[in-house]
Design an enzyme around this catalytic site. Sequence first.
Site, PDB file in Angstrom:
ATOM      1  N   GLU A 420     -27.058   6.677  45.497  1.00  0.00           N
ATOM      2  CA  GLU A 420     -27.956   7.655  46.110  1.00  0.00           C
ATOM      3  C   GLU A 420     -28.230   8.845  45.201  1.00  0.00           C
ATOM      4  OE1 GLU A 420     -26.310   5.186  49.376  1.00  0.00           O
ATOM      5  OE2 GLU A 420     -25.377   6.283  47.703  1.00  0.00           O
ATOM      6  N   GLN A 442     -31.160   4.152  52.166  1.00  0.00           N
ATOM      7  CA  GLN A 442     -31.228   3.132  53.209  1.00  0.00           C
ATOM      8  C   GLN A 442     -31.019   3.666  54.627  1.00  0.00           C
ATOM      9  OE1 GLN A 442     -28.515  -0.514  53.085  1.00  0.00           O
ATOM     10  NE2 GLN A 442     -30.377  -1.190  52.035  1.00  0.00           N
ATOM     11  N   ALA A 444     -30.069   7.540  56.843  1.00  0.00           N
ATOM     12  CA  ALA A 444     -29.896   8.991  56.730  1.00  0.00           C
ATOM     13  C   ALA A 444     -28.439   9.371  56.486  1.00  0.00           C
ATOM     14  CB  ALA A 444     -30.412   9.673  57.995  1.00  0.00           C
ATOM     15  N   ASP A 445     -27.515   8.625  57.094  1.00  0.00           N
ATOM     16  CA  ASP A 445     -26.087   8.931  56.949  1.00  0.00           C
ATOM     17  C   ASP A 445     -25.616   8.834  55.500  1.00  0.00           C
ATOM     18  OD1 ASP A 445     -25.041   8.616  60.066  1.00  0.00           O
ATOM     19  OD2 ASP A 445     -26.698   7.292  59.561  1.00  0.00           O
ATOM     20  N   ILE A 447     -27.366   9.805  52.770  1.00  0.00           N
ATOM     21  CA  ILE A 447     -28.062  10.687  51.834  1.00  0.00           C
ATOM     22  C   ILE A 447     -27.110  11.670  51.158  1.00  0.00           C
ATOM     23  CG2 ILE A 447     -28.622  12.596  53.404  1.00  0.00           C
ATOM     24  CD1 ILE A 447     -31.424  12.632  52.088  1.00  0.00           C
ATOM     25  N   PRO A 449     -24.398  11.615  49.249  1.00  0.00           N
ATOM     26  CA  PRO A 449     -24.123  11.549  47.805  1.00  0.00           C
ATOM     27  C   PRO A 449     -25.294  12.027  46.954  1.00  0.00           C
ATOM     28  CG  PRO A 449     -23.396   9.542  48.884  1.00  0.00           C
ATOM     29  CD  PRO A 449     -24.188  10.310  49.900  1.00  0.00           C
ATOM     30  N   HIS A 489     -24.814   4.750  60.835  1.00  0.00           N
ATOM     31  CA  HIS A 489     -26.179   4.251  60.717  1.00  0.00           C
ATOM     32  C   HIS A 489     -27.094   4.869  61.772  1.00  0.00           C
ATOM     33  CE1 HIS A 489     -23.721   1.190  58.703  1.00  0.00           C
ATOM     34  NE2 HIS A 489     -24.799   0.914  57.987  1.00  0.00           N
TER      35      HIS A 489
END
Length: 699
Positions: A420, A442, A444-445, A447, A449, A489
Amino acid sequence: MSYVCVANESIMPNQKLLLHAYRLMFTAKTMDDVYEKNRQVCKYVHSTSRGHEAIQIATGLQLLSCDFVSPYYRDDSLMLAMGFSPYELILQLLAKSDDPFTHGRSYYCHPNSNRKDKPVIPHQSSATGMQAIPATGMAQGIQYLEYIHSEHLRKGTNGELPLVVCSLGDGSVTEGEVSEAFQFAALHKLPIIYLVQDNGWSISVTAEESRAMNANEFISGFTNIHRLQVDGSNFEASYQTMSEAISFVRQGRKPVLVHARVPLLGHHTSGVRKEWYRSPEDLARHAKLDPLSKLRNKLLETGTNEDTIQAMEREIAKQTALDFLQASSAPEPDPIKISTHIFAPTPITLEKGERNPARSEKVMMVDAALHAIEEILQEYPEAIFFGQDVGKRLGGVFREAATLGEKFGDHRVFNTAIQEAYLVGSTVGLSALGVKPIVEVQFADYIYPGLNQLVSEVSKSCYLSGGKFPVQMVLRVPTGAYGGGGPYHSGCIDSTLLSIKGIKVAYPSNAADMKGLMKAAFLDPNPVIMLEHKGLYWSKVPGTSDARTVEPGKDYVLPFGKGNIILKAEEQQVKSGNSICIITYGMGVYWARNSAKHFSSNVEIIDLRTLYPLDEDLIFSTVKKHGKCLLITEEQITHSFIQSLAAQIMQECFAYLDAPVQTIGAMDLPAVPMNMGLETAMLPSEEMVKKAIEKLLAE
């Protein structure tokens, strides 16, 4: 002054070149001396290149104007060798208005430049090692422009192909994001030189304390990255090694890591003094390796007269003192201009094109997004799309990129590793090349990194470069909860993103808005994040069928900062004081719409469509008209964006309010539970909204 290397040969510096290198080296040393003597004037923190001069000058003298460079905060000798003047560097040191890089907004040796006669330098941050990913993104952009034979690819006067130099301290190689850069460069065989300057210190931490191996040993595990080592305090050896590295990359188009051992003769920074933590023995050991003394002795050994050297030194000292005096008297930045260049102007300011073409069928949001990307790729050869699983075979875990890989090829639509940080940060370098990246995280959780790059690099680039390097990128992020996605997720990141200044955030709630905002996001020269609710992609959540709309035409664009009144209250109800307004976005639109059906003509609903910029005019005028307001979000409510908006409304509309602004959001839980019953219990609902409307109307 540039000395162009000959393909596949190492150049032995001649006497003229040695003398020129000494002039630059003595200039850097003299500048350091002047800064130390004027510490009260040099009140802003800075680092200098003392001890690192030889490898930096050897590098800078061999670069061409078609090249790209990512320096780090100790690279003032590199800057001098590339042709930047001491006066320019001192202006930045003193944070003056005429600082050609950031106009007083950033530290010494945090340059950026797009001058045609010098290598390109995008925005440079202070976050250690963070430049590796944007620099690798530049090499990625060069490779792409080479592949498509783009006329926008910069070349040397003799047709030389460009390369990238990424300068790093050895301590930064321990950063995970540096490894992500190495991994991508090795996998794709990118034209980049990683110049690692190893002085054995990471502020007060020694190499033995902080790393199991040096950069040369570490890089051996990355296939396809060539390795070179050099005594970076020896100018001749450094020049030959960099000649070899530059020839290898310029001709072979593959990455190289140069590990240069150098002494650290100056302070870590002006504010962290070397005597605070280094022993006299350590300082003496490093002093014996002074590149300046070595090169001076070499000049004397090879025939340069002592008087010639002393005359040059006196001339440099005199000129540096004058440069410092002149820079000290230069004007300070004008506070009136403090808010300039947060964003570059966008060409999309009006809604244009066909939103409801005749004889068009309704489409799902996921297809509207897919078609928007496809049309962008068809029209703009500089556009590329990459991320996890978006390429061939799968076309995205939500099929949001289906068929694009097959239609446009692996060079334009491709899969990446789980990186990420690279996905986000590489867009800085790609954008500097004129490549227009669309990338996807892929979920939102995941993002987080990438937040380091988003905050340190992407969001600040336009502002700190004085508008020279806005980052044109679109970051797609599937978000939101439905159907038992579970704690990793289903999360919302709205407030996290909105706390970052310098980015734009869109959140469409239907197919037409999705397509119009996606097109506007791509055409915007600034970084844009598209939050795309997974539960609205296919309208599978009960009550969300209106997310399917007629698909707009190819020419349709929807400007940011323009909310939409999706349900109007009857004028008579408004006049009688028997109405409320609901302000929401995303899934909240459907909780509001479905609840409003129970109240016929009393409710007016605004869909924000973009969270930054906000349509404040529409928000405030609507609240003032109704006097009662309900805000709905899917996020956990405490300390959220929606609470901040409530405070803004209270401040702006207080005299018009007939009741306190009400907010509805998810429960304040650390995560969305997996069990669908628990998920439902956590999230807002139509019933919750209905009760809130009833309560407001009764007040």
